[in-house]
Scaffold this motif. Structure first.
Motif, PDB file in Angstrom:
ATOM      1  N   LEU A  87       0.832  -1.207   0.000  1.00 13.15           N
ATOM      2  CA  LEU A  87       0.000   0.000   0.000  1.00 13.15           C
ATOM      3  C   LEU A  87       0.864   1.253   0.000  1.00 13.15           C
ATOM      4  CD1 LEU A  87      -2.759   1.389   0.227  1.00 13.15           C
ATOM      5  CD2 LEU A  87      -2.603   1.107   2.723  1.00 13.15           C
ATOM      6  N   GLN A  88       1.941   1.229   0.760  1.00 15.54           N
ATOM      7  CA  GLN A  88       2.807   2.406   0.846  1.00 15.54           C
ATOM      8  C   GLN A  88       3.467   2.734  -0.485  1.00 15.54           C
ATOM      9  OE1 GLN A  88       2.993   4.805   2.540  1.00 15.54           O
ATOM     10  NE2 GLN A  88       4.985   5.464   3.270  1.00 15.54           N
ATOM     11  N   ILE A  89       3.925   1.721  -1.192  1.00 13.57           N
ATOM     12  CA  ILE A  89       4.545   1.963  -2.499  1.00 13.57           C
ATOM     13  C   ILE A  89       3.509   2.516  -3.482  1.00 13.57           C
ATOM     14  CG2 ILE A  89       5.571   0.819  -4.504  1.00 13.57           C
ATOM     15  CD1 ILE A  89       7.097  -0.971  -2.564  1.00 13.57           C
ATOM     16  N   LEU A  90       2.318   1.949  -3.491  1.00 13.61           N
ATOM     17  CA  LEU A  90       1.266   2.442  -4.384  1.00 13.61           C
ATOM     18  C   LEU A  90       0.887   3.887  -4.054  1.00 13.61           C
ATOM     19  CD1 LEU A  90      -1.058  -0.702  -4.615  1.00 13.61           C
ATOM     20  CD2 LEU A  90       0.496   0.185  -6.367  1.00 13.61           C
ATOM     21  N   LEU A  91       0.794   4.200  -2.754  1.00 10.95           N
ATOM     22  CA  LEU A  91       0.481   5.571  -2.358  1.00 10.95           C
ATOM     23  C   LEU A  91       1.602   6.534  -2.734  1.00 10.95           C
ATOM     24  CD1 LEU A  91      -1.212   5.072   1.131  1.00 10.95           C
ATOM     25  CD2 LEU A  91      -2.276   6.028  -0.919  1.00 10.95           C
ATOM     26  N   GLY A  92       2.847   6.054  -2.651  1.00 12.63           N
ATOM     27  CA  GLY A  92       3.972   6.900  -3.056  1.00 12.63           C
ATOM     28  C   GLY A  92       3.901   7.248  -4.532  1.00 12.63           C
ATOM     29  N   ILE A  93       3.595   6.253  -5.363  1.00 13.71           N
ATOM     30  CA  ILE A  93       3.463   6.502  -6.800  1.00 13.71           C
ATOM     31  C   ILE A  93       2.281   7.432  -7.071  1.00 13.71           C
ATOM     32  CG2 ILE A  93       2.994   5.416  -9.027  1.00 13.71           C
ATOM     33  CD1 ILE A  93       4.408   2.897  -7.916  1.00 13.71           C
ATOM     34  N   TRP A  94       1.177   7.183  -6.382  1.00 14.80           N
ATOM     35  CA  TRP A  94      -0.015   8.017  -6.554  1.00 14.80           C
ATOM     36  C   TRP A  94       0.256   9.454  -6.123  1.00 14.80           C
ATOM     37  CZ3 TRP A  94      -5.378   7.024  -3.759  1.00 14.80           C
ATOM     38  CH2 TRP A  94      -6.346   7.826  -4.354  1.00 14.80           C
ATOM     39  N   THR A  95       1.034   9.618  -5.056  1.00 10.77           N
ATOM     40  CA  THR A  95       1.378  10.963  -4.600  1.00 10.77           C
ATOM     41  C   THR A  95       2.087  11.740  -5.705  1.00 10.77           C
ATOM     42  OG1 THR A  95       1.579  10.233  -2.294  1.00 10.77           O
ATOM     43  CG2 THR A  95       2.670  12.298  -2.877  1.00 10.77           C
ATOM     44  N   LEU A  96       3.028  11.083  -6.381  1.00 17.75           N
ATOM     45  CA  LEU A  96       3.728  11.736  -7.484  1.00 17.75           C
ATOM     46  C   LEU A  96       2.774  12.065  -8.636  1.00 17.75           C
ATOM     47  CD1 LEU A  96       7.022   9.645  -7.709  1.00 17.75           C
ATOM     48  CD2 LEU A  96       6.792  11.999  -6.900  1.00 17.75           C
ATOM     49  N   LEU A  97       2.008  11.078  -9.061  1.00 13.63           N
ATOM     50  CA  LEU A  97       1.137  11.255 -10.217  1.00 13.63           C
ATOM     51  C   LEU A  97       0.032  12.273  -9.961  1.00 13.63           C
ATOM     52  CD1 LEU A  97       0.773   7.544 -11.452  1.00 13.63           C
ATOM     53  CD2 LEU A  97       2.348   9.315 -12.264  1.00 13.63           C
ATOM     54  N   SER A  98      -0.354  12.436  -8.684  1.00 14.23           N
ATOM     55  CA  SER A  98      -1.412  13.387  -8.343  1.00 14.23           C
ATOM     56  C   SER A  98      -0.897  14.811  -8.198  1.00 14.23           C
ATOM     57  CB  SER A  98      -2.079  12.962  -7.033  1.00 14.23           C
ATOM     58  OG  SER A  98      -1.193  13.142  -5.929  1.00 14.23           O
ATOM     59  N   GLY A  99       0.409  14.996  -8.381  1.00 11.66           N
ATOM     60  CA  GLY A  99       0.975  16.326  -8.167  1.00 11.66           C
ATOM     61  C   GLY A  99       1.042  16.688  -6.702  1.00 11.66           C
ATOM     62  N   VAL A 100       1.238  15.670  -5.842  1.00 12.87           N
ATOM     63  CA  VAL A 100       1.312  15.817  -4.385  1.00 12.87           C
ATOM     64  C   VAL A 100      -0.022  16.360  -3.859  1.00 12.87           C
ATOM     65  CG1 VAL A 100       2.711  16.559  -2.423  1.00 12.87           C
ATOM     66  CG2 VAL A 100       3.763  16.332  -4.676  1.00 12.87           C
ATOM     67  N   SER A 101      -1.078  15.627  -4.159  1.00 11.68           N
ATOM     68  CA  SER A 101      -2.392  15.939  -3.590  1.00 11.68           C
ATOM     69  C   SER A 101      -2.328  15.846  -2.075  1.00 11.68           C
ATOM     70  CB  SER A 101      -3.427  14.949  -4.124  1.00 11.68           C
ATOM     71  OG  SER A 101      -4.587  14.921  -3.326  1.00 11.68           O
ATOM     72  N   LEU A 102      -2.973  16.799  -1.396  1.00 13.32           N
ATOM     73  CA  LEU A 102      -2.929  16.848   0.071  1.00 13.32           C
ATOM     74  C   LEU A 102      -3.398  15.539   0.678  1.00 13.32           C
ATOM     75  CD1 LEU A 102      -2.671  18.307   2.805  1.00 13.32           C
ATOM     76  CD2 LEU A 102      -4.970  19.219   2.429  1.00 13.32           C
ATOM     77  N   HIS A 103      -4.537  15.029   0.225  1.00 12.35           N
ATOM     78  CA  HIS A 103      -5.105  13.827   0.835  1.00 12.35           C
ATOM     79  C   HIS A 103      -4.244  12.591   0.557  1.00 12.35           C
ATOM     80  CE1 HIS A 103      -8.582  16.595   0.459  1.00 12.35           C
ATOM     81  NE2 HIS A 103      -8.919  16.071   1.631  1.00 12.35           N
ATOM     82  N   VAL A 104      -3.735  12.488  -0.653  1.00  7.29           N
ATOM     83  CA  VAL A 104      -2.915  11.317  -0.997  1.00  7.29           C
ATOM     84  C   VAL A 104      -1.583  11.361  -0.254  1.00  7.29           C
ATOM     85  CG1 VAL A 104      -1.831  10.026  -2.872  1.00  7.29           C
ATOM     86  CG2 VAL A 104      -4.008  11.181  -3.255  1.00  7.29           C
ATOM     87  N   ALA A 105      -0.967  12.537  -0.216  1.00  5.62           N
ATOM     88  CA  ALA A 105       0.316  12.678   0.476  1.00  5.62           C
ATOM     89  C   ALA A 105       0.165  12.435   1.971  1.00  5.62           C
ATOM     90  CB  ALA A 105       0.898  14.066   0.225  1.00  5.62           C
ATOM     91  N   ALA A 106      -0.942  12.902   2.557  1.00  3.86           N
ATOM     92  CA  ALA A 106      -1.182  12.654   3.984  1.00  3.86           C
ATOM     93  C   ALA A 106      -1.377  11.167   4.247  1.00  3.86           C
ATOM     94  CB  ALA A 106      -2.397  13.444   4.454  1.00  3.86           C
TER      95      ALA A 106
END
Length: 367
Positions: free
Chosen positions: A296-315
């Motif tokens: 989950l952490q790796i997927l969230l890390g990739i998503w954080t990048l692709l989302s442009g560091v969305s607040l909710h995803v990065a949190a």
């Protein structure tokens, strides 16, 4: 052997363990709020450190104006937020105030039960210094937090990313130390466990990843490239600037720091897989927890990048980092218990040491 057949710890060690697990829960909330505070650029909104009187927020208009005037004196306002309205200031003030309030709550949660258990002589032998050290570390963490904030009040427009890393890693160390101690207390006889060699290597790899994650946050390096797996069109951008001396790039260069954080995650994944395979024949749910947390952490890390560091995803990414630490600590502790049981079995002619499984005691699992 099933968990239902294992003897449970006595009431006193179990109560102390429950206190420490509650403290771990508060630290998880603290890390999440700390991440939001960072992502919303709220950390410098309170420019004074008042450990006691600072618990009361501004109420009157005059008090709000005073806080706002103090904020206007620092470089962040003068160079970035000049012209900010009082309403906008109240929004960033809120997150920093909540973050500091949680620090006070954690301090009390570390102190008051400690005093109570000590007065009742409920802390098992050998655990007095460990529970005391947890409280002292919480106090030190408060001072580190102010040391971090102070770095952004005079010359910088943000806090030092190195001090931010110290602050975050200290929080995660307190969490891991409290969790390991709680799990020790939940073992039969409250026997302390030593970290096995594999666990030491796994913790070292995880520590390095957490360090670079803190650097990414402090340098806003997540904004450098919002593509994956390539950074732009290359594995590592050839046109990226390099700092001198060379080693500074591993601390101060946002592109290098993001690159390392991206790919060291898979080194940590290898250790997680090895640990999970060792755990699979001992505790299936520990193995699943470890796989799930790191995946989950790796997927969230990739998503954080692709989302442009969305607040909710990065949190969510920062919150899951604490769950990864918990999965490593719980998994390594379980292996340590198995190793201790095997040693006891060999030393007592077949009499195996029996332990109490700390998580969900009613769940039976085969060995």
């Amino acid at each position: 052997m099933t968990d239902a057949a294992l003897p449970r710890p006595t009431a006193r060690p179990l109560a102390v363990s429950n206190w420490l697990l509650t403290l771990c829960g508060l630290i998880i909330v603290m890390v999440v709020v700390g991440g939001i505070t960072r992502l919303t650029e709220s950390g410098l909104s309170i420019t004074e450190w008042k450990p006691i009187s600072g618990a009361i927020p501004p109420v009157t208009e005059a008090q709000w104006l005073r806080e706002f005037e103090l904020y206007k004196r620092i470089p962040e306002y003068q160079q970035i937020n000049r012209g900010m309205s009082l309403a906008d200031f109240k929004n960033i003030f809120f997150w920093e105030w909540v973050h500091r309030q949680l620090g006070r709550v954690i301090g009390l949660a570390a102190l008051l039960p400690l005093v109570w258990f000590a007065a009742k002589k409920a802390i098992p032998a050998g655990y007095g210094w460990r529970t005391g050290s947890i409280f002292l570390l919480v106090c030190v963490q408060g001072a580190i937090g102010w040391w971090m904030v102070a770095s952004g009040l005079t010359e910088r427009t943000d806090v030092s990313h190195v001090r931010l890393a110290v602050h975050l890693l200290t929080a995660l160390f307190i969490f891991g130390w409290a969790l390991w101690t709680a799990l020790d207390l939940r073992s039969a006889g409250a026997r302390p466990r030593r970290v096995p060699t594999l666990g030491l290597w796994a913790f070292a790899a995880l520590l390095l990843q957490l360090l670079f994650g803190a650097y990414v946050a402090g340098l806003d390096a997540g904004y450098a490239f919002n593509s994956w797996p390539l950074m732009g069109d290359e594995l590592y951008p050839s046109a990226a600037p390099w700092l001198e001396p060379f080693l500074r790039n591993f601390v101060d260069n946002p592109i290098t720091v993001q690159f390392i954080h991206r790919w060291w995650a898979f080194v940590v994944l290898v250790f997680a897989v090895v640990l999970a395979r060792r755990l699979r024949g001992v505790s299936r749910r520990h193995s699943i927890f470890l796989h799930s947390a790191i995946g989950l952490q790796i997927l969230l890390g990739i998503w954080t990048l692709l989302s442009g560091v969305s607040l909710h995803v990065a949190a969510a990414h920062q919150a899951t980092a604490v769950l990864v630490v918990a999965s490593f600590v719980a998994g390594v502790h379980r292996l340590a218990r198995v190793g201790a049981s095997a040693s006891t079995s060999l030393g007592t002619s077949g009499t195996e040491e029996r332990d109490y499984t700390p998580l969900v005691p009613s769940e039976a699992e085969g060995r």
